[in-house]
Design a protein around this motif. Structure first.
Motif, PDB file in Angstrom:
ATOM      1  N   SER A  67       0.838  -1.212   0.000  1.00 34.50           N
ATOM      2  CA  SER A  67       0.000   0.000   0.000  1.00 34.50           C
ATOM      3  C   SER A  67       0.862   1.247   0.000  1.00 34.50           C
ATOM      4  O   SER A  67       0.580   2.221  -0.725  1.00 34.50           O
ATOM      5  N   ILE A  68       1.939   1.229   0.791  1.00 29.16           N
ATOM      6  CA  ILE A  68       2.830   2.394   0.850  1.00 29.16           C
ATOM      7  C   ILE A  68       3.508   2.618  -0.501  1.00 29.16           C
ATOM      8  O   ILE A  68       3.634   3.755  -0.979  1.00 29.16           O
ATOM      9  N   VAL A  69       3.947   1.525  -1.142  1.00 31.10           N
ATOM     10  CA  VAL A  69       4.588   1.643  -2.455  1.00 31.10           C
ATOM     11  C   VAL A  69       3.609   2.197  -3.482  1.00 31.10           C
ATOM     12  O   VAL A  69       3.964   3.055  -4.307  1.00 31.10           O
ATOM     13  N   ALA A  70       2.372   1.720  -3.454  1.00 36.56           N
ATOM     14  CA  ALA A  70       1.369   2.221  -4.401  1.00 36.56           C
ATOM     15  C   ALA A  70       1.120   3.713  -4.201  1.00 36.56           C
ATOM     16  O   ALA A  70       1.016   4.477  -5.173  1.00 36.56           O
ATOM     17  N   ILE A  71       1.033   4.124  -2.928  1.00 37.05           N
ATOM     18  CA  ILE A  71       0.834   5.546  -2.643  1.00 37.05           C
ATOM     19  C   ILE A  71       2.037   6.363  -3.116  1.00 37.05           C
ATOM     20  O   ILE A  71       1.890   7.452  -3.687  1.00 37.05           O
ATOM     21  N   ALA A  72       3.249   5.821  -2.885  1.00 39.69           N
ATOM     22  CA  ALA A  72       4.460   6.533  -3.296  1.00 39.69           C
ATOM     23  C   ALA A  72       4.529   6.676  -4.812  1.00 39.69           C
ATOM     24  O   ALA A  72       4.890   7.740  -5.337  1.00 39.69           O
ATOM     25  N   VAL A  73       4.181   5.606  -5.531  1.00 35.50           N
ATOM     26  CA  VAL A  73       4.194   5.675  -6.996  1.00 35.50           C
ATOM     27  C   VAL A  73       3.182   6.688  -7.509  1.00 35.50           C
ATOM     28  O   VAL A  73       3.474   7.488  -8.409  1.00 35.50           O
ATOM     29  N   ALA A  74       1.992   6.690  -6.939  1.00 35.61           N
ATOM     30  CA  ALA A  74       0.976   7.665  -7.344  1.00 35.61           C
ATOM     31  C   ALA A  74       1.442   9.089  -7.058  1.00 35.61           C
ATOM     32  O   ALA A  74       1.225  10.003  -7.865  1.00 35.61           O
ATOM     33  N   PHE A  75       2.110   9.274  -5.919  1.00 35.36           N
ATOM     34  CA  PHE A  75       2.608  10.611  -5.576  1.00 35.36           C
ATOM     35  C   PHE A  75       3.681  11.067  -6.561  1.00 35.36           C
ATOM     36  O   PHE A  75       3.689  12.223  -6.993  1.00 35.36           O
ATOM     37  N   VAL A  76       4.597  10.147  -6.930  1.00 36.66           N
ATOM     38  CA  VAL A  76       5.661  10.499  -7.867  1.00 36.66           C
ATOM     39  C   VAL A  76       5.083  10.843  -9.235  1.00 36.66           C
ATOM     40  O   VAL A  76       5.507  11.807  -9.884  1.00 36.66           O
ATOM     41  N   VAL A  77       4.105  10.060  -9.702  1.00 36.66           N
ATOM     42  CA  VAL A  77       3.497  10.329 -11.004  1.00 36.66           C
ATOM     43  C   VAL A  77       2.783  11.680 -11.000  1.00 36.66           C
ATOM     44  O   VAL A  77       2.871  12.459 -11.963  1.00 36.66           O
ATOM     45  N   ALA A  78       2.095  11.981  -9.908  1.00 35.35           N
ATOM     46  CA  ALA A  78       1.333  13.231  -9.838  1.00 35.35           C
ATOM     47  C   ALA A  78       2.245  14.456  -9.745  1.00 35.35           C
ATOM     48  O   ALA A  78       1.883  15.540 -10.209  1.00 35.35           O
ATOM     49  N   THR A  79       3.411  14.298  -9.141  1.00 29.89           N
ATOM     50  CA  THR A  79       4.315  15.448  -8.931  1.00 29.89           C
ATOM     51  C   THR A  79       5.597  15.306  -9.729  1.00 29.89           C
ATOM     52  O   THR A  79       6.635  15.846  -9.330  1.00 29.89           O
ATOM     53  N   LYS A  80       5.542  14.587 -10.862  1.00 31.53           N
ATOM     54  CA  LYS A  80       6.751  14.340 -11.651  1.00 31.53           C
ATOM     55  C   LYS A  80       7.403  15.630 -12.115  1.00 31.53           C
ATOM     56  O   LYS A  80       8.627  15.802 -12.015  1.00 31.53           O
TER      57      LYS A  80
END
Length: 295
Positions: free
Chosen positions: A82-95
């Motif tokens: 869950s943490i990895v999924a949240i981190a990936v979504a955060f990186v994509v949104a703030t790339k």
């Protein structure tokens, strides 16, 4: 009638995990207590006793951590996913923001340019007037890549460009720069005379400060470990197409005065001389002499 709240119940799987955790902690506490008591009673050397107590204490702590990891492994794995999924979504949104911050770190670490430098990145060219963590502000200079007039437009360049695009810094030193401009001619024009006139004008304009430029460039070469280029003005010949000759003038100029010295040289060379292949128009005196001869 008042509503009676339902009693809180735990799932069977969670209850088993809590019971296993409690038994593990209780077993470790009992083993540690028995081991410490045994060491204190049977080890006479104080140095060895202290070392054994510390080692066994750390060993039981490590054993407890491993036991908890085994008991709660599935839950920890689900939480990690869950943490990895949240981190990936955060990186994509703030790339883009991350790239801007990375570009700011890159240009600062590499020392690509400073405030006041004239730079070009992609199709943007101008003088740097402000730098932030996300963007760099420049005053546009043009027209094109050879002009040196400020257009009056301000360009905010995102720092993300500095990650993927090369930066051209036209301010080689803080005081003196090399300036290059090109004058095109047709092959049948008198470009030989134009070459000599341009070189003479460049030498005349650069003569007052040529020695100062030479000393400054020698100093820069020693500090940066570079081979010092010749600072004397020169005019070289280029033939980009079969029907044209381009004269490229290179000369030293003070920072901020490149456009001024270029215009001064061009105005002096072309003020009274036409290097084209056309025959010059006869003057008024020549016209009168011709008329008298005809009469």
């Amino acid at each position: 009638m008042a509503m009676v709240p339902e009693s809180f119940t735990l799932p069977d799987s969670m209850l088993r995990l809590l019971i296993s955790t409690g038994l593990l902690i209780l077993a470790i506490i009992i083993l540690r207590t028995l081991t410490a008591r045994f060491i204190r009673r049977n080890v006479t050397s104080s140095e060895l006793r202290g070392r054994l107590l510390v080692n066994f204490r750390n060993g039981f702590l490590l054993l407890g951590i491993l036991g908890l990891a085994l008991i709660w492994g599935d839950q920890i794995r689900s939480l990690a996913l869950s943490i990895v999924a949240i981190a990936v979504a955060f990186v994509v949104a703030t790339k883009e923001l991350i790239l801007c911050v990375s570009g700011a770190i890159l240009k600062s670490g590499a020392g690509s340019f400073n405030l006041g430098d004239r730079i070009q990145v992609k199709d943007f060219r101008g003088d740097v007037i402000d730098q932030t963590l996300l963007a760099t502000t420049i005053l546009e200079v043009g027209p094109g890549k050879t002009g040196h007039q400020r257009t009056g437009r301000m360009i905010v360049v995102p720092n993300a460009l500095f990650v993927s695009e090369p930066v051209i810094n036209e301010s080689f030193t803080d005081h003196w720069d090399f300036h290059v401009f090109t004058v095109p001619f047709k092959r049948e024009d008198d470009w030989h005379a134009a070459q000599k006139a341009l070189l003479d004008a460049a030498n005349r304009h650069c003569e007052p400060y040529l020695e100062a430029v030479r000393k400054h460039m020698n100093k820069v070469g020693v500090l940066r470990g570079l081979e010092v280029p010749s600072v004397d003005p020169r005019v070289t010949i280029q033939a980009p197409v079969a029907s044209e000759i381009h004269l490229t003038v290179r000369l030293p100029a003070k920072s901020g005065q490149r456009s001024y010295i270029e215009q001064s040289i061009l105005s002096e060379v072309f003020a009274d001389t036409d290097f084209s292949s056309k025959k010059p128009r006869p003057s008024d005196d020549e016209k009168e002499e011709k008329n008298e001869q005809d009469d």
